[in-house]
Design a protein around this motif. Structure first.
Motif, mmCIF file in Angstrom:
data_model
loop_
_atom_site.group_PDB
_atom_site.id
_atom_site.type_symbol
_atom_site.label_atom_id
_atom_site.label_comp_id
_atom_site.label_asym_id
_atom_site.label_seq_id
_atom_site.Cartn_x
_atom_site.Cartn_y
_atom_site.Cartn_z
ATOM 1 N N GLU A 1 1.018 -1.043 -0.036
ATOM 2 C CA GLU A 1 0.035 -0.018 0.011
ATOM 3 C C GLU A 1 0.767 1.428 0.266
ATOM 4 O O GLU A 1 0.401 2.179 -0.500
ATOM 5 C CB GLU A 1 -0.535 0.157 1.328
ATOM 6 N N THR A 2 2.352 1.397 0.439
ATOM 7 C CA THR A 2 3.127 2.516 0.700
ATOM 8 C C THR A 2 3.131 2.675 -1.627
ATOM 9 O O THR A 2 3.129 2.344 -2.088
ATOM 10 C CB THR A 2 4.341 1.941 1.361
ATOM 11 N N ASP A 3 3.084 4.417 -0.504
ATOM 12 C CA ASP A 3 3.212 5.203 -2.318
ATOM 13 C C ASP A 3 4.820 5.625 -2.592
ATOM 14 O O ASP A 3 5.250 5.950 -3.878
ATOM 15 C CB ASP A 3 2.448 6.106 -2.447
ATOM 16 N N LYS A 4 5.867 5.541 -1.535
ATOM 17 C CA LYS A 4 6.957 5.552 -1.827
ATOM 18 C C LYS A 4 8.186 4.425 -1.889
ATOM 19 O O LYS A 4 9.312 4.848 -2.501
ATOM 20 C CB LYS A 4 7.604 5.949 -0.281
ATOM 21 N N LEU A 5 7.719 3.546 -2.308
ATOM 22 C CA LEU A 5 8.460 2.430 -3.715
ATOM 23 C C LEU A 5 7.691 1.895 -5.253
ATOM 24 O O LEU A 5 7.197 2.366 -5.665
ATOM 25 C CB LEU A 5 7.848 1.037 -3.036
ATOM 26 N N PRO A 6 8.758 2.124 -6.044
ATOM 27 C CA PRO A 6 7.887 1.867 -7.157
ATOM 28 C C PRO A 6 7.566 1.033 -7.329
ATOM 29 O O PRO A 6 7.796 0.069 -6.516
ATOM 30 C CB PRO A 6 8.949 2.097 -8.282
ATOM 31 N N ASP A 7 6.528 0.679 -8.278
ATOM 32 C CA ASP A 7 5.960 -0.907 -8.900
ATOM 33 C C ASP A 7 6.871 -2.103 -8.806
ATOM 34 O O ASP A 7 6.580 -3.159 -8.472
ATOM 35 C CB ASP A 7 4.629 -1.196 -10.084
#
Length: 270
Positions: free
Chosen positions: A202-208
Motif C-alpha cells: 500500500e505504500t506509495d514510496k516504492l515503485p511497482d
C-alpha cells in the motif's frame, strides 16, 4: 538429483544420529538445555513488539495489539529456524572436515543435518505458539493445519538448497561465512516478519518494480503462511504462494547441482 536424494535417504539413520549428536553437544553444558531455543525467540519477540508495536505502532493493518504480539511471535520462531540453520549449515563442511574425509556417506548429509537440527528446535516452539494463540485470541483452525505444514515444507526446501550451495562455497571462499551474517540482517527486514505485507503493497514510496522484486523473495510467501496460521488474517494470494514455491524449488535444484559440481574441489580442499 535423483541419485543424491536416494543416497541421502539410504543413509537416513546416519542423518538422524548426526542431528541427535549436534543437539546433545549444543546443550550438554547448559543448565536450561533446550529451553534456550525458546528463550531467544521469545526475548527477541518482546523487543520487536516494544519497538515496532509500542514506539512505532507497527500493528496498523492487523487490528488490536494482541494480534500484533502473536504476529511477531509467529514470524520470529520461523525466522529463528531459518537464521540459525543458514548460519550453521554454511560452516557444516569446514567444521566437520575430519569426519567428512574419514567416513563414506553422502556429504550432503552434513549441511542437511544442521537444517534438520534447527527444525527440531522450531518444533519445540509450536506448543508456545498454540498457548499464545489461545491466550491472545488468535487463530487455531483448519488454516493452521494447512498453512503450517506448507510453510515448513517450503522453508525446508529453501534451506536445503541454500545450505548445500553455501556449505560447499564456504570451503572454497571463507568470506562466505561473514557475508551470510550480513545477509541475514538484510533478509530479516526484506520479509514480512515484524510488519505486515500490506504495508509494502500500500505504500506509495516504492515503485511497482520494487514491490514486485520484494514479493519475488521466497521468504515472503513462507512468512505470510506462518502469520495466516496463527493470526488468522486472509489467505495469501495464489500468485504469491506459486512464486514462493517456484523460488524455493529453483534454489533447491541449483544448490544440489552446485554441490555436486563443487564436491571434488571441496574434498581436495578439506
Amino acid at each position: 538429483m535423483t541419485s543424491s536424494v536416494a543416497a541421502v535417504w539410504s543413509h537416513r539413520n546416519v542423518l538422524r544420529v548426526l542431528v541427535q549428536r549436534d543437539l546433545a553437544v549444543k546443550y550438554q553444558a547448559s543448565v536450561l538445555g533446550y529451553v534456550w531455543s525458546l528463550i531467544e525467540p521469545l526475548s527477541m519477540g518482546l523487543i520487536y513488539w516494544f519497538v515496532f508495536g509500542v514506539l512505532f505502532d507497527g500493528r496498523q493493518g492487523l487490528g488490536d495489539g494482541e494480534n500484533y504480539v502473536l504476529f511477531i511471535l509467529s514470524g520470529i520462531f520461523a525466522w529463528q529456524w531459518f537464521s540459525s540453520a543458514l548460519g550453521e549449515s554454511t560452516t557444516a563442511l569446514t567444521n566437520q572436515a575430519r569426519l567428512i574425509t574419514t567416513i563414506m556417506v553422502p556429504r550432503e548429509i552434513f549441511p542437511i543435518g544442521r537444517t534438520a537440527g534447527r527444525f527440531a528446535e522450531y518444533l519445540a516452539g509450536i506448543p508456545i505458539l498454540i498457548i499464545a494463540a489461545i491466550i491472545l485470541h488468535g487463530s487455531f483452525t483448519w488454516r493452521t493445519l494447512v498453512a503450517i505444514p506448507l510453510a515448513v515444507l517450503l522453508q525446508f526446501v529453501l534451506l536445503i538448497g541454500l545450505s548445500l550451495f553455501l556449505s560447499a562455497l564456504n570451503v572454497m571462499m571463507r568470506d562466505v561465512e561473514r557475508f551470510i551474517r550480513l545477509a541475514q540482517r538484510i533478509l530479516f527486514y526484506c520479509a514480512p516478519i515484524v510488519y505486515p505485507l500490506s504495508k509494502v503493497r500500500e505504500t506509495d514510496k516504492l515503485p511497482d518494480w520494487a514491490k514486485t522484486l520484494y514479493e519475488a523473495n521466497p521468504l515472503v510467501g513462507i512468512f505470510e503462511l506462518q502469520h495466516v496460521a496463527w493470526v488468522g488474517q486472509g489467505w495469501p494470494p495464489a500468485s504469491l504462494l506459486i512464486t514462493s514455491a517456484t523460488g524455493c524449488l529453483i534454489i533447491l535444484l541449483f544448490g544440489a547441482w552446485s554441490f555436486r559440481k563443487l564436491e571434488p574441489s571441496v574434498l581436495k580442499e578439506l
